[in-house]
Motif scaffolding. Sequence first.
Motif, mmCIF file in Angstrom:
data_model
loop_
_atom_site.group_PDB
_atom_site.id
_atom_site.type_symbol
_atom_site.label_atom_id
_atom_site.label_comp_id
_atom_site.label_asym_id
_atom_site.label_seq_id
_atom_site.Cartn_x
_atom_site.Cartn_y
_atom_site.Cartn_z
ATOM 1 N N GLY A 63 -9.443 63.641 53.087
ATOM 2 C CA GLY A 63 -9.605 62.029 53.066
ATOM 3 C C GLY A 63 -8.393 61.447 52.981
ATOM 4 O O GLY A 63 -7.260 62.235 52.937
ATOM 5 N N SER A 64 -8.104 60.271 52.794
ATOM 6 C CA SER A 64 -6.747 59.587 52.779
ATOM 7 C C SER A 64 -6.102 59.743 51.094
ATOM 8 O O SER A 64 -6.951 60.072 50.515
ATOM 9 N N ASN A 65 -4.974 59.517 51.205
ATOM 10 C CA ASN A 65 -4.349 59.841 49.826
ATOM 11 C C ASN A 65 -4.730 58.611 48.839
ATOM 12 O O ASN A 65 -4.340 58.505 47.650
ATOM 13 N N GLY A 66 -5.023 57.432 49.380
ATOM 14 C CA GLY A 66 -5.448 56.391 48.586
ATOM 15 C C GLY A 66 -6.305 55.428 49.453
ATOM 16 O O GLY A 66 -6.566 55.567 50.536
ATOM 17 N N ARG A 67 -7.291 54.713 48.531
ATOM 18 C CA ARG A 67 -8.631 54.027 49.232
ATOM 19 C C ARG A 67 -8.720 52.909 48.470
ATOM 20 O O ARG A 67 -8.885 53.118 47.311
ATOM 21 N N GLU A 68 -8.933 51.777 49.098
ATOM 22 C CA GLU A 68 -9.499 50.444 48.311
ATOM 23 C C GLU A 68 -10.182 49.800 49.354
ATOM 24 O O GLU A 68 -9.728 49.090 50.386
ATOM 25 N N GLY A 69 -11.671 49.934 49.077
ATOM 26 C CA GLY A 69 -12.608 49.167 49.697
ATOM 27 C C GLY A 69 -12.494 49.667 51.244
ATOM 28 O O GLY A 69 -12.679 48.864 52.263
ATOM 29 N N GLY A 70 -12.496 50.843 51.695
ATOM 30 C CA GLY A 70 -12.377 51.179 52.866
ATOM 31 C C GLY A 70 -10.990 51.362 53.436
ATOM 32 O O GLY A 70 -10.641 51.705 54.714
ATOM 33 N N THR A 71 -10.036 50.606 52.875
ATOM 34 C CA THR A 71 -8.521 50.743 53.412
ATOM 35 C C THR A 71 -7.705 51.735 52.963
ATOM 36 O O THR A 71 -7.538 51.785 51.686
ATOM 37 N N GLN A 72 -7.146 52.220 53.659
ATOM 38 C CA GLN A 72 -6.351 53.613 53.442
ATOM 39 C C GLN A 72 -4.873 53.120 52.944
ATOM 40 O O GLN A 72 -4.262 52.309 53.633
ATOM 41 N N PHE A 73 -4.558 53.711 51.868
ATOM 42 C CA PHE A 73 -2.944 53.513 51.405
ATOM 43 C C PHE A 73 -2.334 54.923 51.535
ATOM 44 O O PHE A 73 -2.725 55.772 51.301
ATOM 45 N N THR A 74 -1.005 54.732 51.445
ATOM 46 C CA THR A 74 0.060 55.916 51.536
ATOM 47 C C THR A 74 1.126 55.617 50.453
ATOM 48 O O THR A 74 1.244 54.391 49.812
ATOM 49 N N THR A 75 2.049 56.432 50.297
ATOM 50 C CA THR A 75 3.333 56.362 49.544
ATOM 51 C C THR A 75 4.151 55.489 49.934
ATOM 52 O O THR A 75 4.374 54.953 51.288
ATOM 53 N N ILE A 76 4.735 54.530 49.299
ATOM 54 C CA ILE A 76 5.685 53.439 49.556
ATOM 55 C C ILE A 76 6.701 53.572 50.532
ATOM 56 O O ILE A 76 7.235 52.972 51.170
ATOM 57 N N ASP A 77 7.220 54.959 50.335
ATOM 58 C CA ASP A 77 8.331 55.450 51.466
ATOM 59 C C ASP A 77 8.133 55.139 52.594
ATOM 60 O O ASP A 77 8.732 55.166 53.538
ATOM 61 N N LYS A 78 6.775 55.316 53.110
ATOM 62 C CA LYS A 78 6.259 54.923 54.508
ATOM 63 C C LYS A 78 6.382 53.756 55.051
ATOM 64 O O LYS A 78 6.321 53.660 56.238
ATOM 65 N N CYS A 79 6.717 52.781 54.209
ATOM 66 C CA CYS A 79 6.727 51.343 54.631
ATOM 67 C C CYS A 79 8.368 50.689 54.605
ATOM 68 O O CYS A 79 8.424 49.605 54.928
ATOM 69 N N GLY A 80 9.025 51.559 53.996
ATOM 70 C CA GLY A 80 10.540 51.238 54.123
ATOM 71 C C GLY A 80 10.698 50.450 53.212
ATOM 72 O O GLY A 80 10.468 50.324 52.159
ATOM 73 N N ARG A 81 11.648 49.342 53.617
ATOM 74 C CA ARG A 81 12.363 48.438 53.001
ATOM 75 C C ARG A 81 11.343 47.524 52.237
ATOM 76 O O ARG A 81 10.482 47.039 52.667
ATOM 77 N N PHE A 82 11.505 47.457 50.711
ATOM 78 C CA PHE A 82 10.519 46.429 49.976
ATOM 79 C C PHE A 82 10.824 45.007 50.485
ATOM 80 O O PHE A 82 12.089 44.441 50.908
ATOM 81 N N PRO A 83 9.762 44.135 50.605
ATOM 82 C CA PRO A 83 9.660 42.681 51.057
ATOM 83 C C PRO A 83 10.333 41.932 49.994
ATOM 84 O O PRO A 83 10.264 42.282 48.752
ATOM 85 N N GLN A 84 11.139 40.732 50.319
ATOM 86 C CA GLN A 84 11.921 39.999 49.598
ATOM 87 C C GLN A 84 10.876 38.863 49.197
ATOM 88 O O GLN A 84 10.353 38.230 50.326
#
Length: 347
Positions: A213-234
Amino acid sequence: MRISYLGFVLLIWFPGALHGQSAPQSCSAPTLDGGFFAPKQETYPHGAQLAYTCGTGRKATVKGWWATSTCQNGKWSHELQCIDEKACIPPTIPHAKYTENSNGWYEEGHIIITCDKGYQDKNQDATAECINGTWSSVPVCEKSLQACGAPPKIPHAVIINQEYQDVFAADSEVEYECEDGFTVEGTDTTKTIICIAGSWTTGPPCRSSVSSGSNGREGGTQFTTIDKCGRFPQISDGDVVEKHEMSIKYRCSSFHKLVGRETVRCYSSGTWSEVPTCKDAYCSVDTAEKDGFQSVGVIFLEYGERKRFECEKPYSWSFPHYSFGRCTNGRMSFTKCCNRAEHAVGC
């Protein structure tokens, strides 16, 4: 026979030491400025109790016109003090914190309270006012609509690194671990659930065999570690204050209120979940332009904050007058300009 004799000799040599370990200490007579106590003695044995009261214009730092203190192994159960009768003893405000005075009491004026995590000040009132020895408008901290109760019971699992509590603030994260022989859908035996908008997210169950399965899940939505999304939103007037493997947390600067979820996560698609914004949460008062007030420049107040404003002094006033201003949802409201005695009865 030798061993019994040696024990007898040791008891003869050290009877004082054995007695000293168990004997409680007595207390010296206390000092009490502005009052008196009884009975009057130079020393008091452990467990002795004395009563005290304060003179005209003074009062004790505990409730009642008289009080008692007990000698407890060389120390009195509380310090005997007589304070100005117009001062206030510390208020009792459940689920709240405020700056404590080292002397144990408060002069006339106000204090700002901070509700515990998971609670919010009712009616956005965060100020307690000490007037003529009594706290007026004491704030109430109630459970936030966005907060959660205790995490749900997860079969074959236990919450780790977290003491039990009845209320958790929004965006709180708790981690659980499966019992031996069970595991969650993922890479290891631990998992996290999050408090979002008053409800806990659903974590994967503890199963007797490993499932993919996925590394994280919320209501059917899969999440992963934050390094996969790159720069933090400002965000304007805010910044990232916490970084975790699976989430980041934002906080707004002073005089601003966070709108949205403070915790942001990384979707497995490489995009961030919805980012919060910081909304103005203050009022400003230009005392130079406010009729009847002494000019001290521009004053800023946070939502729910209450502040005292000195009034200009006409010739007819014998005593200083002041008004209380309160910031509510960006709007200021003011009481009349009254002296201390008039405020005490609600001018």
